[in-house]
Write a protein that holds these residues in place. Sequence first.
Motif, PDB file in Angstrom:
ATOM      1  N   PRO A   1      59.850  -0.992 -13.743  1.00  0.00           N
ATOM      2  CA  PRO A   1      58.835  -2.051 -13.832  1.00  0.00           C
ATOM      3  C   PRO A   1      58.284  -2.267 -15.248  1.00  0.00           C
ATOM      4  N   LEU A   2      58.505  -1.320 -16.142  1.00  0.00           N
ATOM      5  CA  LEU A   2      58.044  -1.459 -17.531  1.00  0.00           C
ATOM      6  C   LEU A   2      58.933  -2.388 -18.345  1.00  0.00           C
ATOM      7  N   ARG A   3      60.089  -2.745 -17.797  1.00  0.00           N
ATOM      8  CA  ARG A   3      61.081  -3.522 -18.541  1.00  0.00           C
ATOM      9  C   ARG A   3      60.500  -4.818 -19.120  1.00  0.00           C
ATOM     10  N   ALA A   4      59.790  -5.582 -18.322  1.00  0.00           N
ATOM     11  CA  ALA A   4      59.242  -6.863 -18.798  1.00  0.00           C
ATOM     12  C   ALA A   4      58.263  -6.649 -19.953  1.00  0.00           C
ATOM     13  N   LYS A   5      57.419  -5.644 -19.838  1.00  0.00           N
ATOM     14  CA  LYS A   5      56.446  -5.354 -20.900  1.00  0.00           C
ATOM     15  C   LYS A   5      57.167  -4.906 -22.175  1.00  0.00           C
ATOM     16  N   LEU A   6      58.181  -4.066 -22.014  1.00  0.00           N
ATOM     17  CA  LEU A   6      58.965  -3.607 -23.164  1.00  0.00           C
ATOM     18  C   LEU A   6      59.685  -4.782 -23.824  1.00  0.00           C
ATOM     19  N   LEU A   7      60.212  -5.678 -23.017  1.00  0.00           N
ATOM     20  CA  LEU A   7      60.929  -6.835 -23.553  1.00  0.00           C
ATOM     21  C   LEU A   7      59.983  -7.752 -24.327  1.00  0.00           C
ATOM     22  N   ASN A   8      58.803  -7.993 -23.794  1.00  0.00           N
ATOM     23  CA  ASN A   8      57.820  -8.815 -24.517  1.00  0.00           C
ATOM     24  C   ASN A   8      57.466  -8.181 -25.858  1.00  0.00           C
TER      25      ASN A   8
ATOM     26  N   MET B   1      57.079   2.584 -24.815  1.00  0.00           N
ATOM     27  CA  MET B   1      56.693   1.618 -25.850  1.00  0.00           C
ATOM     28  C   MET B   1      57.048   2.168 -27.238  1.00  0.00           C
ATOM     29  N   THR B   2      56.768   3.442 -27.464  1.00  0.00           N
ATOM     30  CA  THR B   2      57.094   4.062 -28.753  1.00  0.00           C
ATOM     31  C   THR B   2      58.598   4.065 -28.984  1.00  0.00           C
ATOM     32  N   LEU B   3      59.336   4.398 -27.960  1.00  0.00           N
ATOM     33  CA  LEU B   3      60.789   4.403 -28.038  1.00  0.00           C
ATOM     34  C   LEU B   3      61.312   3.003 -28.377  1.00  0.00           C
ATOM     35  N   THR B   4      60.797   2.000 -27.701  1.00  0.00           N
ATOM     36  CA  THR B   4      61.200   0.613 -27.957  1.00  0.00           C
ATOM     37  C   THR B   4      60.838   0.205 -29.380  1.00  0.00           C
TER      38      THR B   4
ATOM     39  N   ASP C   1      68.510  -9.194 -29.856  1.00  0.00           N
ATOM     40  CA  ASP C   1      68.139  -7.890 -30.398  1.00  0.00           C
ATOM     41  C   ASP C   1      67.070  -7.235 -29.530  1.00  0.00           C
ATOM     42  N   ALA C   2      66.129  -8.039 -29.069  1.00  0.00           N
ATOM     43  CA  ALA C   2      65.073  -7.510 -28.197  1.00  0.00           C
ATOM     44  C   ALA C   2      65.680  -6.972 -26.907  1.00  0.00           C
ATOM     45  N   GLU C   3      66.601  -7.725 -26.343  1.00  0.00           N
ATOM     46  CA  GLU C   3      67.273  -7.299 -25.112  1.00  0.00           C
ATOM     47  C   GLU C   3      68.051  -6.007 -25.350  1.00  0.00           C
ATOM     48  N   ASP C   4      68.769  -5.931 -26.466  1.00  0.00           N
ATOM     49  CA  ASP C   4      69.522  -4.721 -26.799  1.00  0.00           C
ATOM     50  C   ASP C   4      68.597  -3.520 -26.978  1.00  0.00           C
ATOM     51  N   ALA C   5      67.472  -3.735 -27.636  1.00  0.00           N
ATOM     52  CA  ALA C   5      66.521  -2.645 -27.881  1.00  0.00           C
ATOM     53  C   ALA C   5      65.964  -2.110 -26.568  1.00  0.00           C
ATOM     54  N   VAL C   6      65.601  -3.008 -25.673  1.00  0.00           N
ATOM     55  CA  VAL C   6      65.050  -2.575 -24.386  1.00  0.00           C
ATOM     56  C   VAL C   6      66.118  -1.856 -23.573  1.00  0.00           C
ATOM     57  N   GLN C   7      67.333  -2.382 -23.599  1.00  0.00           N
ATOM     58  CA  GLN C   7      68.416  -1.724 -22.869  1.00  0.00           C
ATOM     59  C   GLN C   7      68.646  -0.306 -23.402  1.00  0.00           C
ATOM     60  N   GLU C   8      68.649  -0.171 -24.730  1.00  0.00           N
ATOM     61  CA  GLU C   8      68.830   1.153 -25.325  1.00  0.00           C
ATOM     62  C   GLU C   8      67.666   2.079 -24.963  1.00  0.00           C
ATOM     63  N   ALA C   9      66.448   1.547 -24.968  1.00  0.00           N
ATOM     64  CA  ALA C   9      65.282   2.349 -24.601  1.00  0.00           C
ATOM     65  C   ALA C   9      65.385   2.820 -23.154  1.00  0.00           C
ATOM     66  N   LEU C  10      65.800   1.929 -22.270  1.00  0.00           N
ATOM     67  CA  LEU C  10      65.943   2.321 -20.863  1.00  0.00           C
ATOM     68  C   LEU C  10      67.036   3.370 -20.683  1.00  0.00           C
ATOM     69  N   LEU C  11      68.116   3.238 -21.442  1.00  0.00           N
ATOM     70  CA  LEU C  11      69.172   4.253 -21.368  1.00  0.00           C
ATOM     71  C   LEU C  11      68.677   5.612 -21.853  1.00  0.00           C
ATOM     72  N   LYS C  12      67.903   5.602 -22.929  1.00  0.00           N
ATOM     73  CA  LYS C  12      67.346   6.861 -23.433  1.00  0.00           C
ATOM     74  C   LYS C  12      66.352   7.452 -22.438  1.00  0.00           C
ATOM     75  N   LEU C  13      65.557   6.591 -21.824  1.00  0.00           N
ATOM     76  CA  LEU C  13      64.620   7.076 -20.805  1.00  0.00           C
ATOM     77  C   LEU C  13      65.381   7.682 -19.621  1.00  0.00           C
ATOM     78  N   TRP C  14      66.465   7.045 -19.230  1.00  0.00           N
ATOM     79  CA  TRP C  14      67.269   7.580 -18.136  1.00  0.00           C
ATOM     80  C   TRP C  14      67.856   8.941 -18.519  1.00  0.00           C
ATOM     81  N   SER C  15      68.339   9.059 -19.747  1.00  0.00           N
ATOM     82  CA  SER C  15      68.927  10.334 -20.162  1.00  0.00           C
ATOM     83  C   SER C  15      67.866  11.438 -20.257  1.00  0.00           C
TER      84      SER C  15
END
Length: 173
Positions: free
Chosen positions: A12-19, A60-63, A30-44
């Motif tokens: 659910p944080l995805r929209a906030k991270l993307l904004n 947010m810090t990761l993004t 680039d924003a989409e790529d950054a959020v995707q990478e952040a979510l992957l790191k969070l998953w790992s």
Amino acid sequence: MELKEFKITVLPLRAKLLNYARKLTDEPEDAEDAVQEALLKLWSKRLDLEQYRSIEAFAMTLTHNICIDLWRGKHTGNLPLDTVQAMAPAGTPERLLEIKDEIRLMHEIIDSLPTLQRTIMRMKDIEEYETEEIAEITGCGAEAIRSNLSRARKKVRDIYLQTIQERKRRNKP
């Protein structure tokens, strides 16, 4: 944290991270790529997320850090001549162009590294993160950080020296 809890807590944080990422980057992609990478790191790091007081703040810090890395990656390869002159103020125009060419070469070599090695090298040698901070962000152990950094530095050095030797051979009459 299992998949179900991850979906409830993190996704659910995805929209906030993307904004937030859109505000920090020049391009929506680039924003989409950054959020995707952040979510992957969070998953790992999902098994360790409970140790953080606020998963949202960590996300947010990761993004933020990923967006800054993207920005730096786009802008550091295009050093203006006055920046190069500041690095070698007494240099001749030819020497300044040589320095700029060497800097460009180093960026190309670093960009050719595997993603993890490139990320670790940039964080440690360019952005001056501590090993523990890199481990926290990437999800790797401190020993893996040191090992990847050592391999990356050796590869950069070897490719750089090989390229310089090839250039010298080509320029011989």
